[in-house]
Design an enzyme around this catalytic site. Structure first.
Site, PDB file in Angstrom:
ATOM      1  N   HIS A  51       0.834  -1.207   0.000  1.00 15.02           N
ATOM      2  CA  HIS A  51       0.000   0.000   0.000  1.00 15.02           C
ATOM      3  C   HIS A  51       0.867   1.255   0.000  1.00 15.02           C
ATOM      4  O   HIS A  51       1.949   1.278   0.595  1.00 15.02           O
ATOM      5  CB  HIS A  51      -0.895   0.009   1.247  1.00 15.02           C
ATOM      6  CG  HIS A  51      -1.889  -1.115   1.282  1.00 15.02           C
ATOM      7  ND1 HIS A  51      -2.995  -1.168   0.458  1.00 15.02           N
ATOM      8  CD2 HIS A  51      -1.951  -2.242   2.038  1.00 15.02           C
ATOM      9  CE1 HIS A  51      -3.688  -2.267   0.712  1.00 15.02           C
ATOM     10  NE2 HIS A  51      -3.076  -2.943   1.668  1.00 15.02           N
ATOM     11  N   VAL A 174       6.320 -22.921  20.073  1.00  9.74           N
ATOM     12  CA  VAL A 174       6.735 -22.414  21.383  1.00  9.74           C
ATOM     13  C   VAL A 174       5.583 -22.646  22.353  1.00  9.74           C
ATOM     14  O   VAL A 174       4.444 -22.238  22.099  1.00  9.74           O
ATOM     15  CB  VAL A 174       7.114 -20.911  21.309  1.00  9.74           C
ATOM     16  CG1 VAL A 174       7.354 -20.332  22.698  1.00  9.74           C
ATOM     17  CG2 VAL A 174       8.345 -20.726  20.424  1.00  9.74           C
ATOM     18  N   ARG A 317      -7.102 -11.446   9.758  1.00 11.42           N
ATOM     19  CA  ARG A 317      -6.222 -10.354  10.213  1.00 11.42           C
ATOM     20  C   ARG A 317      -6.103 -10.445  11.736  1.00 11.42           C
ATOM     21  O   ARG A 317      -7.132 -10.531  12.419  1.00 11.42           O
ATOM     22  CB  ARG A 317      -6.815  -8.999   9.831  1.00 11.42           C
ATOM     23  CG  ARG A 317      -7.134  -8.827   8.344  1.00 11.42           C
ATOM     24  CD  ARG A 317      -8.006  -7.599   8.162  1.00 11.42           C
ATOM     25  NE  ARG A 317      -8.436  -7.356   6.790  1.00 11.42           N
ATOM     26  CZ  ARG A 317      -9.531  -7.872   6.233  1.00 11.42           C
ATOM     27  NH1 ARG A 317     -10.305  -8.711   6.903  1.00 11.42           N
ATOM     28  NH2 ARG A 317      -9.876  -7.569   4.998  1.00 11.42           N
ATOM     29  N   CYS A 408      -1.497 -25.678 -16.331  1.00  8.79           N
ATOM     30  CA  CYS A 408      -2.252 -24.419 -16.190  1.00  8.79           C
ATOM     31  C   CYS A 408      -1.314 -23.238 -16.001  1.00  8.79           C
ATOM     32  O   CYS A 408      -1.507 -22.170 -16.546  1.00  8.79           O
ATOM     33  CB  CYS A 408      -3.179 -24.468 -14.982  1.00  8.79           C
ATOM     34  SG  CYS A 408      -4.408 -25.760 -15.025  1.00  8.79           S
TER      35      CYS A 408
END
Ligand SMILES: Cc1cc2nc3c(=O)[nH]c(=O)nc-3n(C[C@H](O)[C@H](O)[C@H](O)COP(=O)(O)OP(=O)(O)OC[C@H]3O[C@@H](n4cnc5c(N)ncnc54)[C@H](O)[C@@H]3O)c2cc1C
Length: 482
Positions: A51, A174, A317, A408
């Site tokens: 961005h 972890v 997110r 493809c």
């Protein structure tokens, strides 16, 4: 017990960028990643946009790091042989009210340092974005928006970091972190993983969706990660020239809106949605998501059709409030949280890495540059992205470039073997590195052959070849010829 100066939890774009940046210095560095391969977390399922920095809250960390990250990404891509394409973006207005909003965004973004912004009119749009709806009355053009392959970026960063002595522990979750008494004011941690225990002087928590849990392991609370789902839909390559820029609508309160994205691999992509969910592993897509995305993008590009879609996926997110959390935690000296790295986390990663380096320095880590830092990486060959004549030359040099495995996406046996040599151990790892299985047939033609190559090269039975690590085996038992 092996000891490191810096332990990084998480092998996504954040952890990879920090590892590569720190590998310039004389430090013992380790990355712990719970998945079988790198970039299997949030960094594998995003829009791949670098961005420009136009849609972030002024004054936020996101805003600052996005603009800086965009700038740094060009140099890093050049050094690492990653295809970064500066395609530019348009935020499109359909009403006078939206046009006025764009002027506000322009002013705020210029104050942040986003370069080259300009308002463009319908005549400009008709010429440069001919498929855009003729109802658009204006757009904010940001020339510095770019696109990359997010996973190939992570692999390149990690390959380069490994070449500069960073150690990668894959399939190493972890599980527990203990803060030991500091020796001579130098912090110390004991890190318990699913593949053994280690010590480190500093810990960087770049665990994406699980950063809240890893933070709590070190005794640091104060934030929770909420997954915000984004469903995305990939269009057929035959629509490659549908758009020339990344197209955004006006941003919403929680996201940049639903976009039409030019991708680095050629297939346009539409999405993502933005809805909070409770399950950190819920990567399902839905009919509602598809409807929402189609309805929104058709306002910008009316010719997009549902049957252009060849694949879909969703990403989550890692949201912790409105901004990134990047800080040294005084309650656990030596522990640095890099959490809540939602969008624009891909763009910001190189700037985040510099910020983490400075935090380490401010908290007692001595940074002495190595005499030899190998900043360049040998770029791999991808037949799909090179001119025909160059492909011919490669085939003459090595015939296995002419042995096409994925029809493809035009991926050869040589590229698949190279991907395995560079660290791919699963079918998804090969897909992300080479694009084999990512085309219209979804691997129905090439998967068996790729499995065979993987089995031969890794000396494993077919029953141990997985899509993305343990539990995703494809073949139950091998049968003889009888
Ligand atoms: C739909 C969508 C679209 C997006 N589009 C863009 C975009 O176009 N541009 C942009 O700039 N940003 C975008 N983003 C944001 C971007 O993808 C993220 O900010 C970025 O990938 C976060 O990277 P990360 O390394 O912090 O997290 P991750 O990639 O998730 O890495 C964290 C890693 O930590 C590992 N881990 C977790 N717990 C443990 C543990 N206990 N032990 C060991 N390892 C552990 C995970 O397996 C994971 O691999 C988008 C995000 C989504 C979801």
């Amino acid at each position: 017990m092996k000891e490191y100066d810096v332990a990084i939890v998480g092998g996504g774009v954040t952890g990879a960028s920090v590892a590569r940046e720190l590998s310039r210095y004389r430090l013992r560095i380790a990355v712990f990643e719970k998945e079988e391969e790198l970039a299997f977390g949030v960094s594998k399922s995003n829009s791949g946009i670098i961005h420009s920095g136009t849609q972030n809250q002024p004054g936020s960390l996101k805003a600052k790091l996005c603009v800086r990250g965009n700038l740094l990404m060009r140099r890093i891509s050049r050094e690492l042989g990653v295809d970064f394409k500066e395609v530019g973006s348009l935020i499109v207005a359909f009403t006078e009210e939206e046009r006025l909003e764009l002027l506000k965004i322009k002013k705020e973004s210029e104050a942040l340092g986003v370069p080259g912004l300009r308002m463009v009119d319908p005549a400009w749009l008709k010429k440069h974005e001919p498929n855009l709806s003729d109802k658009a009355i204006a757009a904010l053009y940001a020339p510095t928006t770019g696109i990359v392959s997010p996973y190939r970026l992570v692999y390149a960063l990690c390959e380069n970091a490994a070449g500069n002595e960073v150690e990668f522990h894959l399939g190493s979750k972890v599980k527990k972190i203990i803060s030991l008494p500091a020796a001579e004011n130098i912090p110390r941690f004991k890190i318990f993983t699913s593949k053994g225990d280690f010590r480190a002087r500093y810990v960087i928590n770049a665990a994406g969706l699980y950063a809240d849990e890893v933070s709590k392991m070190a005794g640091v609370g104060g934030f929770e990660i909420t997954p915000r789902k984004g469903e995305e839909f990939l269009l057929d390559k035959k629509r490659e020239h549908l758009v020339n820029h990344v197209l955004y609508p006006l941003p919403t309160k929680i996201s940049k809106g639903i976009l039409v994205i030019k991708t680095s691999d050629g297939n346009p992509m539409i999405g993502p949605t933005a809805h909070d969910v409770s399950d950190k592993e819920d990567l399902s897509t839905s009919d509602e998501g598809l409807r929402e995305v189609l309805e929104n993008v058709k306002k910008m590009i009316p010719t997009i059709r549902e049957d252009d879609i060849i694949a879909y996926f969703s990403g989550l997110r890692p949201v912790a409030g409105h901004d990134f959390i990047i800080r040294h935690e005084a309650v656990a000296p030596g522990f640095i949280n890099v959490a809540g790295i939602q969008s624009p986390g891909l763009t910001s990663a190189p700037a985040v890495a510099l910020m983490v380096r400075d935090i380490l320095k401010d908290n007692g880590l001595s940074l002495r540059k190595k005499i030899f830092f190998h900043k360049y990486r040998r770029k791999e060959n991808h037949l799909f992205s090179i001119p025909f004549e160059k492909a011919g030359k490669l085939i003459k040099k090595d015939a296995s470039y002419g042995d096409i495995v994925c029809r493809c996406e035009m991926v050869s046996a040589k590229e698949i073997r190279d991907a395995i040599d560079r660290g791919a151990t699963t079918l998804d790892g090969i897909k992300f590195r080479t694009r084999a299985q990512a085309g219209r047939c979804h691997g129905s033609f090439c998967t068996a052959r790729i499995m065979k190559i993987l089995a031969e090269k890794t000396d494993k039975p077919l029953t141990e070849i997985t899509k993305r690590g343990k539990g995703s085996e494809i073949v139950k038992e091998e049968r003889g010829n009888d």
